[in-house]
Design a protein around this motif. Structure first.
Motif, PDB file in Angstrom:
ATOM      1  N   GLU A 198    -120.964 -73.732 101.913  1.00  0.00           N
ATOM      2  CA  GLU A 198    -121.777 -73.523 100.719  1.00  0.00           C
ATOM      3  C   GLU A 198    -121.958 -72.038 100.435  1.00  0.00           C
ATOM      4  OE1 GLU A 198    -122.544 -75.507 103.238  1.00  0.00           O
ATOM      5  OE2 GLU A 198    -122.261 -77.475 102.295  1.00  0.00           O
ATOM      6  N   ASP A 199    -122.072 -71.235 101.500  1.00  0.00           N
ATOM      7  CA  ASP A 199    -122.189 -69.787 101.312  1.00  0.00           C
ATOM      8  C   ASP A 199    -120.947 -69.226 100.628  1.00  0.00           C
ATOM      9  OD1 ASP A 199    -124.672 -69.672 102.642  1.00  0.00           O
ATOM     10  OD2 ASP A 199    -123.672 -69.573 104.587  1.00  0.00           O
ATOM     11  N   VAL A 200    -119.785 -69.718 101.031  1.00  0.00           N
ATOM     12  CA  VAL A 200    -118.532 -69.221 100.463  1.00  0.00           C
ATOM     13  C   VAL A 200    -118.449 -69.557  98.980  1.00  0.00           C
ATOM     14  CG1 VAL A 200    -116.027 -69.549 100.495  1.00  0.00           C
ATOM     15  CG2 VAL A 200    -117.263 -69.186 102.632  1.00  0.00           C
ATOM     16  N   VAL A 201    -118.801 -70.803  98.610  1.00  0.00           N
ATOM     17  CA  VAL A 201    -118.784 -71.178  97.197  1.00  0.00           C
ATOM     18  C   VAL A 201    -119.766 -70.316  96.415  1.00  0.00           C
ATOM     19  CG1 VAL A 201    -119.348 -73.014  95.559  1.00  0.00           C
ATOM     20  CG2 VAL A 201    -117.970 -73.528  97.573  1.00  0.00           C
ATOM     21  N   ARG A 202    -120.965 -70.143  96.950  1.00  0.00           N
ATOM     22  CA  ARG A 202    -121.968 -69.331  96.260  1.00  0.00           C
ATOM     23  C   ARG A 202    -121.476 -67.908  96.035  1.00  0.00           C
ATOM     24  NH1 ARG A 202    -125.231 -65.798  98.451  1.00  0.00           N
ATOM     25  NH2 ARG A 202    -124.927 -66.653 100.559  1.00  0.00           N
TER      26      ARG A 202
ATOM     27  N   LEU B 161    -117.620 -64.154  90.447  1.00  0.00           N
ATOM     28  CA  LEU B 161    -117.134 -64.438  89.094  1.00  0.00           C
ATOM     29  C   LEU B 161    -118.151 -63.999  88.044  1.00  0.00           C
ATOM     30  CD1 LEU B 161    -115.594 -67.986  89.680  1.00  0.00           C
ATOM     31  CD2 LEU B 161    -114.342 -65.881  89.188  1.00  0.00           C
ATOM     32  N   ALA B 162    -119.427 -64.246  88.332  1.00  0.00           N
ATOM     33  CA  ALA B 162    -120.470 -63.839  87.396  1.00  0.00           C
ATOM     34  C   ALA B 162    -120.538 -62.322  87.287  1.00  0.00           C
ATOM     35  CB  ALA B 162    -121.816 -64.407  87.844  1.00  0.00           C
TER      36      ALA B 162
ATOM     37  N   ALA C  20    -118.214 -53.204  91.572  1.00  0.00           N
ATOM     38  CA  ALA C  20    -118.046 -54.560  92.082  1.00  0.00           C
ATOM     39  C   ALA C  20    -116.614 -54.767  92.559  1.00  0.00           C
ATOM     40  CB  ALA C  20    -118.391 -55.565  90.991  1.00  0.00           C
ATOM     41  N   ASP C  21    -116.452 -55.586  93.603  1.00  0.00           N
ATOM     42  CA  ASP C  21    -115.114 -55.938  94.070  1.00  0.00           C
ATOM     43  C   ASP C  21    -114.377 -56.676  92.967  1.00  0.00           C
ATOM     44  OD1 ASP C  21    -115.282 -54.942  96.752  1.00  0.00           O
ATOM     45  OD2 ASP C  21    -116.561 -56.653  97.251  1.00  0.00           O
ATOM     46  N   GLN C  22    -113.125 -56.334  92.767  1.00  0.00           N
ATOM     47  CA  GLN C  22    -112.295 -57.023  91.791  1.00  0.00           C
ATOM     48  C   GLN C  22    -111.619 -58.254  92.395  1.00  0.00           C
ATOM     49  OE1 GLN C  22    -112.224 -55.960  88.470  1.00  0.00           O
ATOM     50  NE2 GLN C  22    -113.890 -54.725  89.327  1.00  0.00           N
ATOM     51  N   ASN C  23    -111.681 -58.385  93.709  1.00  0.00           N
ATOM     52  CA  ASN C  23    -110.982 -59.437  94.437  1.00  0.00           C
ATOM     53  C   ASN C  23    -112.011 -60.302  95.165  1.00  0.00           C
ATOM     54  OD1 ASN C  23    -109.563 -60.685  96.796  1.00  0.00           O
ATOM     55  ND2 ASN C  23    -107.798 -59.542  96.018  1.00  0.00           N
TER      56      ASN C  23
END
Length: 530
Positions: free
Chosen positions: A422-426, A432-433, A467-470
């Protein structure tokens, strides 16, 4: 977190080494081969150290890492720019522009990254498209006992899968080209190659064995080839069998012989996905993992696991192992949560020490190999009665993609040791946001240059970084830099990145991540087409 955390980490690790080993040779030779998912080469006391150690560390590349354990040679601080440079050094990204039957591919793009704890890194990754079918393949390969097996599997497995999916006609064309010494039909297009480390004459041997495999498929006379689930199942097991047989066969060339031994006696877990339109198949052997990020119509996000870890905490694996061996071995097949007390994953390529009979192991090793120079770990257990104990047979999962399935994350256990599903999905959703917020709006006029410069200076003064682009980088950053509450701590991140390479492995594993984004419009069009 205190700014002195890196000093504490360094000294606690240093003191533990002094207590447990006394000398330098054992640690320097074995540390890169040991963790929760690898061969246990230390005494049980060291396992306690690993369990008590703080989560999250990262071994820097040679340009930034220090092998000295002397305090006066140990530099604790990296600038924010240096942190980003190290974290982003292994980034890879690719947009999928191909059309399939006039419809955009169901895969929009992928982003990947890798950071090492072992030296050299033992993880591998690969992305390729099958040129004789419409499928895209993504793979994560987590090596142990060295990188040789992971390298070989990452280079070869996709070819076995692609050949398995070929029609009888295509296989006949392949065989005809070999017989007439003409160029072969192209099989794969690598979008992310795992990296070359195999010499040409060894590659020639691998092609010979791949040819034997497609000849056997020709003998079966299947007009359309195997289905994807069968292809994945057979490819994993056939490649593992070939790895085992290659070192048993007489080989005249010393380099080929030594490399084949290293591949067979090291090991690798593997998780790969095959995507063809709305059809997603995932094959897993070991403790790498694949999950889907799903956004419901309500806007809520959830995680859909596509794999199960093959280890002692998987009750189905425990039951399988006990069924495959006599009841007298029920208490010894898994000891200390490890297969025969030494290996965490219950499925893997290579690792012939857990597959061959003792007699076969002796007969191969007595051919004059310098096992110490080749760093070959020879395993002898008092409970080694009925091999094989280890298999490369994968567990295959099928999922029909839906428009709400937004992304797939495949990663080695180095990530999952630090972050939950769940942490990874979050974190991917947050990434993305964040990327959406920083994406320029072409409808808006450019901001005043003076105002832009002022905002940039203000951001820099606050210690905020671009912010990270990847997304894979974003996951790795949080895996090694977050505290127990999930909060990012720059001091912790820097401390983990500045650990010397001979200590870094005590705190975390290699981490390799690939994030695959799906094209919801294309998937929706596939359903409307149906």
């Amino acid at each position: 977190m205190s700014s002195s955390v890196s000093y504490w980490i360094l000294n606690s690790a240093r003191n533990s080494i002094a207590t447990l080993q006394g000398g330098g040779r054992l640690y320097s030779r074995c540390a890169s081969n040991w963790n929760k998912s690898k061969w246990r080469l230390f005494s049980p006391a060291l396992a306690t150290l690993k369990n008590d150690a703080p989560c999250g560390s990262f071994a820097l590349q040679k340009a930034y890492r220090h092998t000295s354990t002397e305090e006066d040679d140990f530099h604790l601080q990296l600038s924010p720019e240096q942190v980003n440079e190290v974290l982003r050094a292994g980034e890879s990204a690719h947009k999928i522009l191909d059309l399939v039957n006039g419809v955009p591919n169901s895969v929009l793009r992928f982003e990947s990254n890798q950071l090492a704890a072992n030296s050299p890194v033992e993880d591998r990754r690969g992305v390729a498209s099958c040129l004789q079918t419409n499928g895209l393949m993504f793979g994560i390969f987590d090596g142990h006992g060295g990188h040789a097996c992971a390298q070989a599997v990452s280079e070869r497995l996709f070819y076995y899968v692609a050949v398995s999916l070929m029609s009888q006609q295509t296989l006949e064309q392949m065989e005809g080209a070999m017989e007439s010494m003409k160029p072969l039909l192209p099989i794969l297009q690598w979008l992310k190659h795992p990296g070359d480390s195999i010499y040409k004459d060894v590659t020639s041997m691998h092609l010979d064995h791949l040819r034997v495999y497609w000849q056997e498929l020709l003998d079966v006379h299947m007009e359309m080839g195997l289905n994807i689930e069968e292809a994945l199942m057979y490819s994993f097991q056939r490649l593992d069998s070939d790895i085992s047989l290659e070192i048993q066969a007489p080989l005249e060339d010393e380099m080929t012989r030594n490399l084949s031994l290293q591949v067979a006696f090291s090991g690798a877990t593997a998780c790969m996905a095959h995507v063809d339109g709305v059809h997603l198949h995932v094959a897993n052997a070991g403790d790498c993992r694949a999950i889907l990020g799903v956004q419901e119509d309500s806007g809520m996000w959830s995680c859909l696991p596509l794999t199960r870890d093959h280890n002692a905490w998987n009750q189905a694996e425990l039951s399988r192992l006990k069924k495959e061996h006599p009841a007298s071995e029920d208490k010894t097949v898994i000891m200390d949560d490890r297969l025969l007390g030494v290996l965490m994953p219950c499925r893997a390529f290579g690792d012939v020490q857990l597959k061959w009979s003792k007699e076969l192991q002796r007969s191969v090793l007595e051919r004059g190999f310098d096992t110490e120079a080749l760093n070959i770990y020879q395993f002898t257990s008092p409970h080694y009665y009925t091999p094989p104990y280890l298999t490369a047979k994968p567990e295959v999962t099928y999922h029909r993609l839906r428009p709400q399935d937004k992304f797939l994350v495949l990663a080695s256990d180095g990530l999952w040791d630090m972050l939950g599903n769940e942490d990874v999905v979050r974190l991917v959703v947050e990434h993305l946001a964040e990327a959406g917020r920083h994406k320029p709006d072409p409808a808006q006029r450019p901001a005043n240059l003076g105002l832009m410069q002022s905002l940039l200076l203000q951001r820099k003064a606050q210690g905020l970084q671009a912010a990270d682009q990847n997304a894979a980088t974003h996951l790795i950053r949080h895996a090694i830099g977050s505290n127990e509450y999930g909060e990012m701590e720059p001091e912790r991140l820097t401390a983990m990145l500045t650990l010397p390479e001979d200590l870094a492995r005590m705190y975390r594993d290699d981490i390799t991540v690939t994030v695959v984004y799906f094209n919801s419009d294309s998937i929706d069009a596939c359903y409307k087409g149906d």
